[in-house]
Enzyme design. Structure first.
Site, PDB file in Angstrom:
ATOM      1  N   TYR A  20      44.292  44.978  39.233  1.00  0.00           N
ATOM      2  CA  TYR A  20      45.470  44.555  38.858  1.00  0.00           C
ATOM      3  C   TYR A  20      45.548  43.608  37.744  1.00  0.00           C
ATOM      4  O   TYR A  20      46.637  43.121  37.342  1.00  0.00           O
ATOM      5  CB  TYR A  20      46.153  43.815  40.362  1.00  0.00           C
ATOM      6  N   ASP A  22      45.132  44.024  34.205  1.00  0.00           N
ATOM      7  CA  ASP A  22      45.685  44.328  33.479  1.00  0.00           C
ATOM      8  C   ASP A  22      47.146  44.117  33.416  1.00  0.00           C
ATOM      9  O   ASP A  22      47.841  43.550  32.435  1.00  0.00           O
ATOM     10  CB  ASP A  22      45.308  45.755  33.114  1.00  0.00           C
ATOM     11  N   GLN A 264      53.619  39.032  42.693  1.00  0.00           N
ATOM     12  CA  GLN A 264      53.160  38.058  42.008  1.00  0.00           C
ATOM     13  C   GLN A 264      53.725  36.621  42.071  1.00  0.00           C
ATOM     14  O   GLN A 264      52.724  35.563  42.532  1.00  0.00           O
ATOM     15  CB  GLN A 264      53.275  38.240  40.467  1.00  0.00           C
ATOM     16  N   ARG A 280      39.767  35.776  41.612  1.00  0.00           N
ATOM     17  CA  ARG A 280      38.678  36.720  40.822  1.00  0.00           C
ATOM     18  C   ARG A 280      39.313  37.251  39.539  1.00  0.00           C
ATOM     19  O   ARG A 280      40.329  36.646  39.165  1.00  0.00           O
ATOM     20  CB  ARG A 280      38.455  38.050  41.805  1.00  0.00           C
ATOM     21  N   GLY A 281      38.563  37.937  38.592  1.00  0.00           N
ATOM     22  CA  GLY A 281      39.153  38.565  37.412  1.00  0.00           C
ATOM     23  C   GLY A 281      39.580  37.423  36.391  1.00  0.00           C
ATOM     24  O   GLY A 281      38.790  36.536  36.108  1.00  0.00           O
ATOM     25  N   GLU A 282      40.770  37.663  36.333  1.00  0.00           N
ATOM     26  CA  GLU A 282      41.276  36.898  34.925  1.00  0.00           C
ATOM     27  C   GLU A 282      42.617  36.121  35.546  1.00  0.00           C
ATOM     28  O   GLU A 282      42.738  34.962  35.483  1.00  0.00           O
ATOM     29  CB  GLU A 282      41.276  37.645  33.782  1.00  0.00           C
ATOM     30  N   SER A 284      44.294  35.809  38.553  1.00  0.00           N
ATOM     31  CA  SER A 284      44.303  34.825  39.806  1.00  0.00           C
ATOM     32  C   SER A 284      43.555  33.526  39.339  1.00  0.00           C
ATOM     33  O   SER A 284      43.810  32.713  39.913  1.00  0.00           O
ATOM     34  CB  SER A 284      43.716  35.682  40.967  1.00  0.00           C
TER      35      SER A 284
HETATM   36  O1  TRH Z   1      42.618  42.624  40.149  1.00  0.00           O
HETATM   37  P1  TRH Z   1      41.497  41.814  39.228  1.00  0.00           P
HETATM   38  O2  TRH Z   1      40.373  42.402  39.738  1.00  0.00           O
HETATM   39  O3  TRH Z   1      41.754  42.170  37.711  1.00  0.00           O
HETATM   40  C1  TRH Z   1      40.553  42.458  36.914  1.00  0.00           C
HETATM   41  C2  TRH Z   1      40.439  41.298  35.741  1.00  0.00           C
HETATM   42  O4  TRH Z   1      41.628  41.100  35.295  1.00  0.00           O
HETATM   43  C3  TRH Z   1      39.444  41.948  34.899  1.00  0.00           C
HETATM   44  O5  TRH Z   1      39.258  40.838  34.099  1.00  0.00           O
HETATM   45  C4  TRH Z   1      40.009  42.988  34.280  1.00  0.00           C
HETATM   46  O6  TRH Z   1      39.273  43.440  33.180  1.00  0.00           O
HETATM   47  C5  TRH Z   1      39.787  44.006  35.268  1.00  0.00           C
HETATM   48  O7  TRH Z   1      40.963  43.635  36.180  1.00  0.00           O
HETATM   49  C6  TRH Z   1      40.192  45.497  34.945  1.00  0.00           C
HETATM   50  O8  TRH Z   1      41.851  40.401  39.190  1.00  0.00           O
HETATM   51  P2  TRH Z   1      43.134  39.218  38.639  1.00  0.00           P
HETATM   52  O9  TRH Z   1      42.791  39.540  36.993  1.00  0.00           O
HETATM   53  O10 TRH Z   1      43.067  38.258  39.274  1.00  0.00           O
HETATM   54  O11 TRH Z   1      44.333  40.170  38.791  1.00  0.00           O
HETATM   55  C7  TRH Z   1      45.148  40.349  40.068  1.00  0.00           C
HETATM   56  C8  TRH Z   1      46.639  40.308  39.813  1.00  0.00           C
HETATM   57  O12 TRH Z   1      47.053  40.506  41.159  1.00  0.00           O
HETATM   58  C9  TRH Z   1      47.029  38.942  39.390  1.00  0.00           C
HETATM   59  O13 TRH Z   1      48.323  39.140  38.630  1.00  0.00           O
HETATM   60  C10 TRH Z   1      47.628  38.319  40.754  1.00  0.00           C
HETATM   61  C11 TRH Z   1      47.921  39.783  41.546  1.00  0.00           C
HETATM   62  N1  TRH Z   1      48.156  39.655  42.984  1.00  0.00           N
HETATM   63  C12 TRH Z   1      49.430  39.672  43.434  1.00  0.00           C
HETATM   64  O14 TRH Z   1      50.482  39.855  42.720  1.00  0.00           O
HETATM   65  N2  TRH Z   1      49.567  39.763  44.843  1.00  0.00           N
HETATM   66  C13 TRH Z   1      48.420  39.612  45.768  1.00  0.00           C
HETATM   67  O15 TRH Z   1      48.702  39.705  46.965  1.00  0.00           O
HETATM   68  C14 TRH Z   1      47.268  39.458  45.053  1.00  0.00           C
HETATM   69  C15 TRH Z   1      45.959  39.385  45.909  1.00  0.00           C
HETATM   70  C16 TRH Z   1      47.056  39.384  43.568  1.00  0.00           C
END
Ligand code: TRH
Length: 388
Positions: A20, A22, A264, A280-282, A284
């Site tokens: 999620y 990206d 979000q 995790r990721g970016e 969050s």
């Molecule tokens: O989902 P991710 O693991 O995304 C990853 C990273 O961005 C990584 O760098 C990238 O290259 C890869 O994807 C393809 O973790 P991230 O970045 O934290 O993104 C999660 C998103 O989901 C963030 O915008 C928060 C959102 N979210 C919600 O809206 N509701 C929820 O309940 C949760 C748990 C997250």
């Protein structure tokens, strides 16, 4: 009679590689450019289902729709032709996602030519400063793309952050009733609300089962809130079966509750309401940095263990003098000096627990430091203006 300047138009192309992050980042940027800077934003995204999980307003069947003031278009592939009139003032290619060739041709024909930015991933490594704003000429067309790197210093693009975030979080955290009501809305019982609350968002390979083992033996109750589908194996082992949103089980001091994936803005509230966040990721990860709470980061896996270098680069900036946070972070990401056992995790956990007040202090100082660098949306528009 004076004329109003024309509204800036901007397009973001977003390919969802996985998860999620990206769409999470692109959507956050799109909304902020629209709402805070009055930019007319079009967001092309190839995966509306992932988008809908973080923004329930999205219609997964619509080729084109308006969501919270942003024009959203379903990006169905590289084919198709575009006219120069369809090209906006600024075009953002997210994470080098490869624009449709027909669109690039139309960009070259547009007058004036658009500002073309490649929005890159966030890293604390030093080389980022040298690459931020670098130009790259198109091999055939009269077009130049520039690299835009978010980052942690004033020689990078800064971090994504909405203007009202600090005030909203401050209001939420200064009135305990707001967090309690929010958590009740997610289904928590009073005993969970009163416990030490941890949100858990990580990749499947995190040593969650060992951490759960340590938490079960904690002196005081711990409520662990985990979004549905996250750490599925460890959560299933804890429940003795596959678990879904709404499920809750207790063993020893630990209660694990499975939450629905929330929109979000509610994910921010969850981070604000918890005492400790695993992210995790970016996106969050950045939100945790704005939550004024201790956090542990699980980094996205990269080939040749490149992610370990990135993790250390961040810890070098963030965790100076916070030895337990550093230890736990390294082990959480599989790069500590070999340990997997519950007893080891218990020792790590106890040390982290003792350090939490110091980590909480660091959160505020770090936020103040990061605010000095401005925010991504403003920095990006400023850079684009300098190129026009
Ligand atoms: O989902 P991710 O693991 O995304 C990853 C990273 O961005 C990584 O760098 C990238 O290259 C890869 O994807 C393809 O973790 P991230 O970045 O934290 O993104 C999660 C998103 O989901 C963030 O915008 C928060 C959102 N979210 C919600 O809206 N509701 C929820 O309940 C949760 C748990 C997250």
């Amino acid at each position: 009679m004076s004329q109003n300047p024309p509204q800036t138009t901007l397009t973001i192309f977003c390919k969802v590689v996985d998860n999620y992050g990206d769409i999470g980042i692109c959507w956050r940027l799109a909304r902020q450019l629209r709402h805070e800077h009055g930019v007319a934003v079009t967001l092309w995204v190839d995966d509306l289902k992932s988008f809908r999980r973080i923004c329930p307003d999205v219609d997964v069947h619509a080729a084109q729709q308006e969501v919270q003031g942003v024009r959203v278009r379903h990006w169905l592939g590289q084919d198709g032709s575009y006219t120069p009139a369809e090209v906006d003032d600024i075009v953002i290619e997210f994470f080098g996602c490869d624009l449709p060739p027909g669109y690039v041709e139309a960009m070259a024909q547009r007058s004036p030519r658009p500002v073309w930015l490649n929005y890159e991933g966030l890293s604390a490594e030093e080389w980022v400063e040298g690459c931020h704003r670098l130009p790259s000429m198109h091999p055939r067309l009269k077009l130049t793309k520039h690299f835009f790197f978010p980052g942690f210093t004033n020689r990078t693009g800064g971090l994504l952050r909405e203007r009202a975030l600090g005030a909203e979080r401050g209001a939420f955290q200064s009135e305990p009733g707001r967090a309690q009501a929010f958590l009740r809305g997610l289904g928590l019982r009073e005993s969970e609300i009163a416990a030490f609350k941890v949100s858990l968002f990580c990749y499947p390979f995190a040593p969650v089962a060992a951490l759960f083992g340590a938490w079960e033996r904690n002196a005081a109750p711990i409520a662990c809130l985990v979004p549905e589908g996250v750490a599925a194996d460890a959560v299933a082992a804890f429940f003795g079966r596959a678990a879904q949103a709404g499920d809750c089980a207790t063993r020893g001091a630990l209660t694990v509750r499975v939450l629905p994936f929330v929109a979000q803005p509610d994910y921010d509230r969850l981070l604000w309401a918890c005492d400790l966040n695993f992210v995790r990721g970016e996106d969050s990860w950045v939100r945790a940095q704005w939550a004024n709470r201790p956090f542990v980061w699980h980094i996205y896996l990269q080939d040749e263990n490149l992610h370990h270098k990135k993790l250390r680069a961040f810890l070098d900036r963030y965790a100076q003098g916070l030895d337990s946070l550093r230890d736990v972070s390294l082990h959480w990401n599989g790069t500590g000096p070999g340990l997997a056992e519950e007893q080891d995790w218990q020792a790590l956990w106890l040390a982290l627990q003792a350090e939490l007040p110091a980590i909480a202090g660091r959160a505020g100082a770090w936020e103040a430091e990061m605010l000095e660098n401005g925010d991504v949306a403003s920095n990006l528009l400023g850079f684009a203006a300098s190129l026009r």
